[in-house]
Design a protein around this motif. Structure first.
Motif, PDB file in Angstrom:
ATOM      1  N   LYS A   1      11.822  -8.663  15.403  1.00 20.80           N
ATOM      2  CA  LYS A   1      12.879  -9.590  14.978  1.00 20.80           C
ATOM      3  C   LYS A   1      14.112  -9.431  15.860  1.00 20.80           C
ATOM      4  CE  LYS A   1      11.521 -10.118  10.136  1.00 20.80           C
ATOM      5  NZ  LYS A   1      11.971 -10.257   8.750  1.00 20.80           N
TER       6      LYS A   1
ATOM      7  N   ASN B   1       8.887 -12.683   6.799  1.00 21.31           N
ATOM      8  CA  ASN B   1       9.166 -13.966   7.464  1.00 21.31           C
ATOM      9  C   ASN B   1      10.127 -13.790   8.625  1.00 21.31           C
ATOM     10  OD1 ASN B   1      11.225 -13.380   5.380  1.00 21.31           O
ATOM     11  ND2 ASN B   1      12.141 -15.295   6.079  1.00 21.31           N
TER      12      ASN B   1
ATOM     13  N   TYR C   1      17.948  -2.329  11.376  1.00 22.08           N
ATOM     14  CA  TYR C   1      18.451  -1.429  10.324  1.00 22.08           C
ATOM     15  C   TYR C   1      17.355  -0.515   9.792  1.00 22.08           C
ATOM     16  CZ  TYR C   1      16.348  -4.216   6.517  1.00 22.08           C
ATOM     17  OH  TYR C   1      15.458  -4.843   5.677  1.00 22.08           O
TER      18      TYR C   1
ATOM     19  N   GLY D   1      15.392  -6.400  10.280  1.00 22.15           N
ATOM     20  CA  GLY D   1      14.410  -5.329  10.125  1.00 22.15           C
ATOM     21  C   GLY D   1      13.297  -5.413  11.160  1.00 22.15           C
TER      22      GLY D   1
ATOM     23  N   VAL E   1      18.851 -18.605   6.990  1.00 19.77           N
ATOM     24  CA  VAL E   1      20.306 -18.794   7.061  1.00 19.77           C
ATOM     25  C   VAL E   1      20.890 -17.980   8.210  1.00 19.77           C
ATOM     26  CG1 VAL E   1      22.477 -18.383   5.834  1.00 19.77           C
ATOM     27  CG2 VAL E   1      20.498 -19.280   4.590  1.00 19.77           C
TER      28      VAL E   1
END
Ligand SMILES: NC(=O)c1ccc[n+]([C@@H]2O[C@H](COP(=O)([O-])OP(=O)(O)OC[C@H]3O[C@@H](n4cnc5c(N)ncnc54)[C@H](OP(=O)(O)O)[C@@H]3O)[C@@H](O)[C@H]2O)c1
Length: 346
Positions: A183, A326, A199, A179, A159
């Motif tokens: 990413k 993921n 984060y 995270g 999303v």
């Protein structure tokens, strides 16, 4: 040929993270295909954070999965036998088929999957509920205006990755929170986010101060918890906080933690609004054609994180979401079912 239907059923209500003993994988007989019915061989299972909520015996936007029931899951499969005029053997179809190898359907709630628009797995992500959630949550609830600053958490997920790109297409400055370095690099370098906050290794509050000095106009929240509290402290006047989900709280064993900085809503004349994607069902076609168009022109990109696995692996694949393993839409790819000419499958 006698088909067996491997299924994963809910065996117990989990406390905290689901454990192997909360599931039971069994063989069942495949039901006969009646008139105006067809048999689906499930090939791709959508793995969703919401599954954790469906395991709880509480009142929610949808009934819980009962103990002994096949686990609910959105999926794409192929028609392997058909006695239904609208569904032909070999067609890809999408529906709530559950965590099992086969299911008999009457076509209710089942939609055709057009491989020309996107892969079967993409139909569970950007062209499925993930993309729809991003579209309506961002545009209808968040209402981003050109030039505004938009923050998305869970930004490297199904999303979040689409929500942030939609904000960019609207002409907004987009900041993703996710995270890990990999990413964050993906968000900025591949998806065109203006910046990203890791984060897990950075101080979110301090980074938001640097990246959004004039405040955050739209916060699309997928995670809740500390990150929601940090963003609340940075809201711009009349900001919109969109509550899409709160994955950081889904496995809580204590009562769920609410935002303690919510009075910033008062100070900033801001709003915080939750939404459930199913309420937009009538407008899915509009959103799907826009998402397909953005994909076609390259305005947005999608990524499907395909895990090749068997039904019995489902309990472990589900945990990948909570471990942050993921990138993009998590999809479990089952061994393909054989399709034979109308006669059945082997
Ligand atoms: N409102 C609706 O109608 C609707 C519909 C569909 C989905 N949703 C919600 O949308 C959200 C995203 O769903 P999705 O399918 O796109 O999943 P996703 O983002 O693809 O996967 C979950 C991600 O959450 C992050 N995460 C896990 N534990 C976390 C924690 N403790 N704190 C912060 N981040 C954590 C992980 O990424 P990191 O590596 O970045 O931690 C993980 O990859 C969920 O909250 C879901 O419930 C809402």
């Amino acid at each position: 040929v006698q088909l067996t239907n491997r299924q994963c059923r809910l065996a117990a209500r989990p406390q905290g993270l689901p454990r192997a003993s909360d599931w039971e994988c069994v063989d069942d007989a495949v039901a006969d295909v009646g008139d105006r019915q067809f048999l689906v061989g499930v090939e791709y299972l959508s793995i969703d954070p919401a599954m954790r909520g469906w395991m709880n015996p509480v009142r929610s936007y949808i009934a819980p999965v009962e103990i002994g029931e096949v686990m609910r899951a959105a999926a794409v499969g192929r028609v392997v036998q058909s006695r239904h005029p609208d569904f032909r053997v070999g067609d890809y179809v999408s529906g709530a088929f559950g965590v099992q190898q086969y299911t008999v359907s009457d076509g209710k709630g089942v939609t055709a999957v057009d491989p020309a628009i996107g892969s079967p797995a993409a139909h569970l992500g950007v062209l499925g509920l993930g993309g729809l959630t991003a579209y309506f949550g961002m545009l209808d609830v968040g209402k981003p205006q050109p030039g505004q600053t938009v923050v998305v958490s869970g930004a490297a997920g199904s999303v979040g990755s689409i929500a942030g790109q939609i904000a960019r297409v609207q002409g907004c400055r987009t900041i993703g929170i996710a995270g890990g370095h990999a990413k964050c690099d993906w968000l900025v370098e591949e998806l065109g986010f203006d910046s990203a906050i890791d984060y897990k290794s950075e101080d979110v509050r301090r980074r938001l101060r640097e990246l959004a000095p004039d405040g955050v106009d739209v916060y699309f929240d997928n995670v809740g918890g500390d990150i929601l509290d940090d963003v609340l402290l940075r809201l711009a006047p009349r900001a919109r906080v969109v509550i899409s989900g709160a994955i950081s709280q889904y496995n809580a064993t204590e009562p769920m933690r609410g935002p303690s900085n919510y009075l910033q809503l008062l100070v900033r004349r801001a709003s915080m609004t939750g939404f459930v994607i199913f309420d937009y069902a009538k407008r899915y076609p509009e959103a799907l054609s826009q998402l397909a168009e953005w994909l076609r022109t390259g305005a947005i990109r999608s990524r499907e994180d395909l895990i090749e696995a068997r039904i019995d692996d489902f309990p472990d694949v589900l945990l990948r979401l909570f471990r942050g393993e993921n990138t993009g839409k998590l999809v479990m790819a089952l061994p393909a079912t054989e399709v034979s000419d109308g006669a059945g499958a082997s």
